[in-house]
Design a protein around this motif. Structure first.
Motif, PDB file in Angstrom:
ATOM      1  N   ARG A   1       2.458 -14.160   0.899  1.00 38.74           N
ATOM      2  CA  ARG A   1       2.367 -13.738   2.302  1.00 38.74           C
ATOM      3  C   ARG A   1       1.428 -14.681   3.036  1.00 38.74           C
ATOM      4  NH1 ARG A   1       5.608 -10.585   4.625  1.00 38.74           N
ATOM      5  NH2 ARG A   1       4.003  -9.486   5.755  1.00 38.74           N
TER       6      ARG A   1
ATOM      7  N   SER B   1      -1.099 -11.718   7.545  1.00 35.60           N
ATOM      8  CA  SER B   1      -0.338 -10.568   7.050  1.00 35.60           C
ATOM      9  C   SER B   1      -1.284  -9.393   6.889  1.00 35.60           C
ATOM     10  CB  SER B   1       0.313 -10.891   5.703  1.00 35.60           C
ATOM     11  OG  SER B   1       1.251 -11.929   5.848  1.00 35.60           O
TER      12      SER B   1
ATOM     13  N   MET C   1      -1.887  -4.967   5.954  1.00 34.43           N
ATOM     14  CA  MET C   1      -1.488  -3.713   5.351  1.00 34.43           C
ATOM     15  C   MET C   1      -2.493  -2.660   5.797  1.00 34.43           C
ATOM     16  SD  MET C   1      -0.827  -2.712   1.346  1.00 34.43           S
ATOM     17  CE  MET C   1      -2.469  -3.047   0.767  1.00 34.43           C
TER      18      MET C   1
ATOM     19  N   SER D   1       2.212  -5.303   4.065  1.00 34.06           N
ATOM     20  CA  SER D   1       2.033  -5.966   2.779  1.00 34.06           C
ATOM     21  C   SER D   1       1.111  -7.167   2.923  1.00 34.06           C
ATOM     22  CB  SER D   1       3.391  -6.441   2.255  1.00 34.06           C
ATOM     23  OG  SER D   1       3.243  -7.174   1.061  1.00 34.06           O
TER      24      SER D   1
ATOM     25  N   GLY E   1       3.300  -9.009  -1.207  1.00 31.87           N
ATOM     26  CA  GLY E   1       4.636  -8.846  -1.760  1.00 31.87           C
ATOM     27  C   GLY E   1       4.626  -8.031  -3.034  1.00 31.87           C
ATOM     28  N   GLY E   2       3.528  -7.362  -3.336  1.00 32.31           N
ATOM     29  CA  GLY E   2       3.474  -6.439  -4.461  1.00 32.31           C
ATOM     30  C   GLY E   2       2.520  -6.781  -5.580  1.00 32.31           C
TER      31      GLY E   2
ATOM     32  N   GLU F   1      -1.131  -5.530  -4.436  1.00 30.61           N
ATOM     33  CA  GLU F   1      -1.214  -4.382  -3.532  1.00 30.61           C
ATOM     34  C   GLU F   1      -2.029  -3.231  -4.125  1.00 30.61           C
ATOM     35  OE1 GLU F   1       1.647  -4.333  -0.505  1.00 30.61           O
ATOM     36  OE2 GLU F   1       0.634  -6.225  -0.782  1.00 30.61           O
TER      37      GLU F   1
END
Length: 110
Positions: free
Chosen positions: A39, A43, A45, A56, A59-60, A63
């Protein structure tokens, strides 16, 4: 409007909705990247005090750690500067093409 701008608008709108409904919210923002990063800088979250999230920062892959730190920031009211990364050598070991780093600033929103 770029994708990043649309994403940021949605994250901030969700954070505002949570705040208006009485939830506490922390905002995580990618402030720097080096090498490979899923990202871009900017970016975001949002995480509320129940652990729900919008947006995000990776992208996981990071996180969960960011949510954990966001929840801690909501408890103690202190911002955090998080750094995640993998060296080029380690990247090959886990099947990635190259290494990278990302810095994420997490702050409670009042």
């Amino acid at each position: 409007m770029s994708t990043l701008s649309a994403d940021t608008t949605q994250v901030l709108a969700q954070a505002a909705d949570w705040l208006e409904s009485g939830r506490r919210v922390a905002l995580a923002t990618v402030i720097a990247t080096w090498g490979s990063s899923p990202r871009p800088v900017g970016s975001q979250m949002a995480v509320n005090d129940t652990g729900a999230m919008a947006g995000s920062v990776s992208g996981g892959c990071i996180e969960g750690a960011v949510v954990h730190e966001a929840m801690a920031a909501l408890q103690d009211g202190e911002p955090r500067l998080l750094q995640f990364g993998v060296t080029n050598e380690m990247a090959w070991e886990v099947g990635l093409a190259c290494g990278g780093q990302v810095q994420v600033y997490v702050e409670p929103v009042t």
